[in-house]
Design a protein around this motif. Structure first.
Motif, PDB file in Angstrom:
ATOM      1  N   HIS A  97     -36.410 -12.369 -27.685  1.00 40.36           N
ATOM      2  CA  HIS A  97     -36.883 -13.725 -27.958  1.00 40.36           C
ATOM      3  C   HIS A  97     -38.401 -13.776 -28.024  1.00 40.36           C
ATOM      4  O   HIS A  97     -38.970 -14.515 -28.839  1.00 40.36           O
ATOM      5  N   LEU A  98     -39.080 -13.011 -27.180  1.00 39.96           N
ATOM      6  CA  LEU A  98     -40.539 -12.990 -27.210  1.00 39.96           C
ATOM      7  C   LEU A  98     -41.056 -12.404 -28.522  1.00 39.96           C
ATOM      8  O   LEU A  98     -42.179 -12.689 -28.937  1.00 39.96           O
ATOM      9  N   GLY A  99     -40.237 -11.576 -29.177  1.00 44.23           N
ATOM     10  CA  GLY A  99     -40.604 -11.068 -30.494  1.00 44.23           C
ATOM     11  C   GLY A  99     -40.633 -12.148 -31.547  1.00 44.23           C
ATOM     12  O   GLY A  99     -41.314 -11.996 -32.571  1.00 44.23           O
ATOM     13  N   GLY A 100     -39.911 -13.241 -31.288  1.00 42.77           N
ATOM     14  CA  GLY A 100     -39.938 -14.387 -32.186  1.00 42.77           C
ATOM     15  C   GLY A 100     -39.166 -14.153 -33.476  1.00 42.77           C
ATOM     16  O   GLY A 100     -38.906 -13.013 -33.871  1.00 42.77           O
ATOM     17  N   PRO A 101     -38.816 -15.234 -34.181  1.00 38.57           N
ATOM     18  CA  PRO A 101     -38.125 -15.109 -35.469  1.00 38.57           C
ATOM     19  C   PRO A 101     -39.076 -14.680 -36.578  1.00 38.57           C
ATOM     20  O   PRO A 101     -40.300 -14.795 -36.442  1.00 38.57           O
ATOM     21  N   ASP A 102     -38.525 -14.216 -37.678  1.00 36.83           N
ATOM     22  CA  ASP A 102     -39.349 -13.805 -38.817  1.00 36.83           C
ATOM     23  C   ASP A 102     -39.992 -14.997 -39.516  1.00 36.83           C
ATOM     24  O   ASP A 102     -40.981 -14.836 -40.237  1.00 36.83           O
ATOM     25  N   THR A 103     -39.432 -16.194 -39.317  1.00 29.30           N
ATOM     26  CA  THR A 103     -39.892 -17.363 -40.064  1.00 29.30           C
ATOM     27  C   THR A 103     -41.210 -17.923 -39.555  1.00 29.30           C
ATOM     28  O   THR A 103     -41.859 -18.693 -40.268  1.00 29.30           O
ATOM     29  N   ILE A 104     -41.624 -17.561 -38.338  1.00 27.50           N
ATOM     30  CA  ILE A 104     -42.898 -18.060 -37.815  1.00 27.50           C
ATOM     31  C   ILE A 104     -43.429 -17.103 -36.746  1.00 27.50           C
ATOM     32  O   ILE A 104     -42.713 -16.732 -35.816  1.00 27.50           O
ATOM     33  N   THR A 105     -44.667 -16.681 -36.914  1.00 24.74           N
ATOM     34  CA  THR A 105     -45.347 -15.885 -35.895  1.00 24.74           C
ATOM     35  C   THR A 105     -46.491 -16.697 -35.283  1.00 24.74           C
ATOM     36  O   THR A 105     -46.691 -16.683 -34.074  1.00 24.74           O
ATOM     37  N   SER A 106     -47.226 -17.411 -36.113  1.00 32.31           N
ATOM     38  CA  SER A 106     -48.325 -18.248 -35.632  1.00 32.31           C
ATOM     39  C   SER A 106     -48.195 -19.631 -36.233  1.00 32.31           C
ATOM     40  O   SER A 106     -47.640 -19.801 -37.321  1.00 32.31           O
ATOM     41  N   PHE A 107     -48.710 -20.618 -35.511  1.00 32.77           N
ATOM     42  CA  PHE A 107     -48.668 -21.993 -36.016  1.00 32.77           C
ATOM     43  C   PHE A 107     -49.941 -22.328 -36.785  1.00 32.77           C
ATOM     44  O   PHE A 107     -49.920 -23.068 -37.751  1.00 32.77           O
ATOM     45  N   ALA A 108     -51.068 -21.780 -36.344  1.00 30.75           N
ATOM     46  CA  ALA A 108     -52.361 -22.012 -36.990  1.00 30.75           C
ATOM     47  C   ALA A 108     -53.098 -20.682 -37.103  1.00 30.75           C
ATOM     48  O   ALA A 108     -52.747 -19.704 -36.443  1.00 30.75           O
ATOM     49  N   LEU A 109     -54.134 -20.659 -37.935  1.00 26.44           N
ATOM     50  CA  LEU A 109     -54.908 -19.431 -38.115  1.00 26.44           C
ATOM     51  C   LEU A 109     -55.525 -18.956 -36.802  1.00 26.44           C
ATOM     52  O   LEU A 109     -55.663 -17.758 -36.563  1.00 26.44           O
ATOM     53  N   GLU A 110     -55.892 -19.904 -35.941  1.00 27.06           N
ATOM     54  CA  GLU A 110     -56.519 -19.537 -34.673  1.00 27.06           C
ATOM     55  C   GLU A 110     -55.568 -18.767 -33.769  1.00 27.06           C
ATOM     56  O   GLU A 110     -56.011 -17.965 -32.935  1.00 27.06           O
ATOM     57  N   MET A 254     -49.926 -22.170 -58.834  1.00 27.58           N
ATOM     58  CA  MET A 254     -50.753 -22.309 -57.635  1.00 27.58           C
ATOM     59  C   MET A 254     -49.880 -22.594 -56.411  1.00 27.58           C
ATOM     60  O   MET A 254     -50.158 -22.118 -55.300  1.00 27.58           O
ATOM     61  N   GLU A 255     -48.808 -23.358 -56.598  1.00 31.16           N
ATOM     62  CA  GLU A 255     -47.895 -23.654 -55.494  1.00 31.16           C
ATOM     63  C   GLU A 255     -47.228 -22.384 -54.990  1.00 31.16           C
ATOM     64  O   GLU A 255     -47.061 -22.182 -53.780  1.00 31.16           O
ATOM     65  N   ILE A 256     -46.849 -21.508 -55.901  1.00 32.40           N
ATOM     66  CA  ILE A 256     -46.253 -20.229 -55.520  1.00 32.40           C
ATOM     67  C   ILE A 256     -47.248 -19.389 -54.734  1.00 32.40           C
ATOM     68  O   ILE A 256     -46.906 -18.768 -53.719  1.00 32.40           O
ATOM     69  N   GLU A 257     -48.492 -19.375 -55.174  1.00 34.03           N
ATOM     70  CA  GLU A 257     -49.516 -18.583 -54.485  1.00 34.03           C
ATOM     71  C   GLU A 257     -49.777 -19.112 -53.071  1.00 34.03           C
ATOM     72  O   GLU A 257     -49.932 -18.338 -52.122  1.00 34.03           O
ATOM     73  N   VAL A 258     -49.822 -20.440 -52.922  1.00 29.67           N
ATOM     74  CA  VAL A 258     -50.024 -21.025 -51.596  1.00 29.67           C
ATOM     75  C   VAL A 258     -48.842 -20.699 -50.692  1.00 29.67           C
ATOM     76  O   VAL A 258     -49.002 -20.407 -49.492  1.00 29.67           O
ATOM     77  N   SER A 259     -47.633 -20.724 -51.251  1.00 31.82           N
ATOM     78  CA  SER A 259     -46.440 -20.379 -50.469  1.00 31.82           C
ATOM     79  C   SER A 259     -46.487 -18.925 -50.014  1.00 31.82           C
ATOM     80  O   SER A 259     -46.174 -18.606 -48.860  1.00 31.82           O
ATOM     81  N   LEU A 260     -46.895 -18.034 -50.913  1.00 33.01           N
ATOM     82  CA  LEU A 260     -47.024 -16.618 -50.547  1.00 33.01           C
ATOM     83  C   LEU A 260     -48.109 -16.428 -49.488  1.00 33.01           C
ATOM     84  O   LEU A 260     -47.954 -15.615 -48.567  1.00 33.01           O
ATOM     85  N   LEU A 261     -49.188 -17.190 -49.605  1.00 31.47           N
ATOM     86  CA  LEU A 261     -50.279 -17.087 -48.633  1.00 31.47           C
ATOM     87  C   LEU A 261     -49.807 -17.521 -47.247  1.00 31.47           C
ATOM     88  O   LEU A 261     -50.167 -16.919 -46.230  1.00 31.47           O
ATOM     89  N   TYR A 262     -48.984 -18.562 -47.202  1.00 33.53           N
ATOM     90  CA  TYR A 262     -48.407 -19.001 -45.924  1.00 33.53           C
ATOM     91  C   TYR A 262     -47.573 -17.880 -45.304  1.00 33.53           C
ATOM     92  O   TYR A 262     -47.646 -17.626 -44.097  1.00 33.53           O
ATOM     93  N   GLU A 263     -46.765 -17.211 -46.122  1.00 35.96           N
ATOM     94  CA  GLU A 263     -45.915 -16.128 -45.607  1.00 35.96           C
ATOM     95  C   GLU A 263     -46.768 -14.994 -45.046  1.00 35.96           C
ATOM     96  O   GLU A 263     -46.421 -14.385 -44.028  1.00 35.96           O
ATOM     97  N   VAL A 264     -47.880 -14.716 -45.679  1.00 36.86           N
ATOM     98  CA  VAL A 264     -48.751 -13.631 -45.221  1.00 36.86           C
ATOM     99  C   VAL A 264     -49.436 -13.974 -43.904  1.00 36.86           C
ATOM    100  O   VAL A 264     -49.585 -13.123 -43.025  1.00 36.86           O
ATOM    101  N   LEU A 265     -49.839 -15.224 -43.740  1.00 33.85           N
ATOM    102  CA  LEU A 265     -50.627 -15.621 -42.572  1.00 33.85           C
ATOM    103  C   LEU A 265     -49.789 -16.031 -41.376  1.00 33.85           C
ATOM    104  O   LEU A 265     -50.237 -15.899 -40.231  1.00 33.85           O
ATOM    105  N   HIS A 266     -48.571 -16.541 -41.598  1.00 31.71           N
ATOM    106  CA  HIS A 266     -47.835 -17.168 -40.499  1.00 31.71           C
ATOM    107  C   HIS A 266     -46.418 -16.638 -40.301  1.00 31.71           C
ATOM    108  O   HIS A 266     -45.668 -17.225 -39.507  1.00 31.71           O
ATOM    109  N   THR A 267     -46.029 -15.583 -40.991  1.00 36.50           N
ATOM    110  CA  THR A 267     -44.701 -15.003 -40.796  1.00 36.50           C
ATOM    111  C   THR A 267     -44.820 -13.485 -40.670  1.00 36.50           C
ATOM    112  O   THR A 267     -45.913 -12.927 -40.722  1.00 36.50           O
ATOM    113  N   LYS A 268     -43.679 -12.820 -40.535  1.00 32.44           N
ATOM    114  CA  LYS A 268     -43.663 -11.365 -40.385  1.00 32.44           C
ATOM    115  C   LYS A 268     -43.564 -10.633 -41.728  1.00 32.44           C
ATOM    116  O   LYS A 268     -43.339  -9.419 -41.745  1.00 32.44           O
TER     117      LYS A 268
END
Length: 291
Positions: A97-110, A254-268
């Motif tokens: 559980h501490l490893g967390g799901p693949d759908t979210i690793t961080s909530f914000a960039l910080e 652009m929407e696709i790129e923003v979605s991909l950017l979210y996956e890179v920054l906030h998921t596994k």
């Protein structure tokens, strides 16, 4: 009368505290798996409510899992003879559980900047799990599944910490190179039911949008960590976007790129979506199935 109620409450809590926290931790993980992706598709009206709810559950997830392992360690220290094999097994289960799901690793960039703290947390929680397991030997009859789940838990926790590391500002550009996907992109099955003429027009525009978005994603995401784009890169991007049929296609790309950017920054995705990631994920699945 009041002292009797207090004593009975203490006994009830001592009996059920670990069980309750394990169930809560599992429920929190299921919630994050199902609802964390809604951050990308929330509406304007309830968007902040969704953010607040996911943020609260995100913070609760680590606390509940870590506190539960602490309860197991505490019980193992105070009364090792009363700790059952299944309670010892729950320690590596909570490590998953501490490893967390693949759908979210961080909530914000910080959050990504605290990867060192999560690394120390990994060492501490693995040490606690090892302590509980060693104290249960040699009477532990579930030693094999406990070892297998411990291996899976360490891999999952390490994946999350690696995702934090790669998304931190100091290492954001490590391994990022411009994407070079080909023209052949899959079309969803439900779209294949269109008539031939409509499908031909739609397939052409869809491939054009997807190819434009993915082809330049590697260049655009570098702007987060590096200098401005070179004149040649700007010209290449401009020429490609001008080839799209209308302005709505530009916004879709652009929407696709923003979605991909979210996956890179906030998921596994950056950790799991590579050869080494596939190998470790295969090991994790085998360990869980074996257990």
């Amino acid at each position: 009368m009041s002292s009797f109620v207090i004593e009975e409450t203490k006994k009830l809590w001592a009996t059920w505290n670990i069980r309750v926290f394990v169930i809560v931790s599992l429920s929190v993980q299921v919630f994050l798996i199902l609802f964390a992706p809604y951050r990308k598709r929330r509406g304007k009206i309830y968007g902040k409510c969704v953010d607040l709810l996911i943020w609260s559950i995100y913070l609760l997830a680590d606390w509940v899992a870590g506190f539960s392992i602490g309860l197991i360690v505490s019980k193992q220290i105070k009364s090792p003879t009363e700790s059952s094999d299944i309670q010892v097994f729950w320690a590596p289960f909570l490590l998953l559980h501490l490893g967390g799901p693949d759908t979210i690793t961080s909530f914000a960039l910080e959050d990504n900047e605290f990867w060192v703290r999560h690394l120390l947390g990994l060492l501490l929680q693995v040490g606690s799990t090892a302590y509980v397991f060693i104290k249960s030997l040699p009477e532990n009859k579930l030693w094999l599944p406990t070892i297998l789940v411990t291996v899976a838990g360490i891999i999952k926790y390490a994946e999350r910490n690696r995702a934090f590391y790669l998304a931190s500002f100091d290492h954001l550009g490590d391994g990022w190179a411009p994407s070079e996907w080909g023209d052949e992109l899959p079309i969803p099955v439900e779209l294949q039911k269109m008539d031939a003429k409509t499908m031909e027009k739609f397939e052409k525009s869809l491939k054009s949008i997807l190819w434009t978005a993915v082809h330049h994603f590697g260049t655009i995401k570098m702007t987060l960590v590096g200098p401005f784009l070179s004149p040649d890169q700007c010209s290449d991007i401009r020429e490609t976007f001008l080839q799209l049929e209308n302005s709505s296609h530009v916004l879709q790309a652009m929407e696709i790129e923003v979605s991909l950017l979210y996956e890179v920054l906030h998921t596994k995705l950056p950790v799991v979506g590579c050869t080494i990631g596939y190998i470790f994920r295969f090991i994790t699945i085998c360990c869980i199935l074996g257990a």
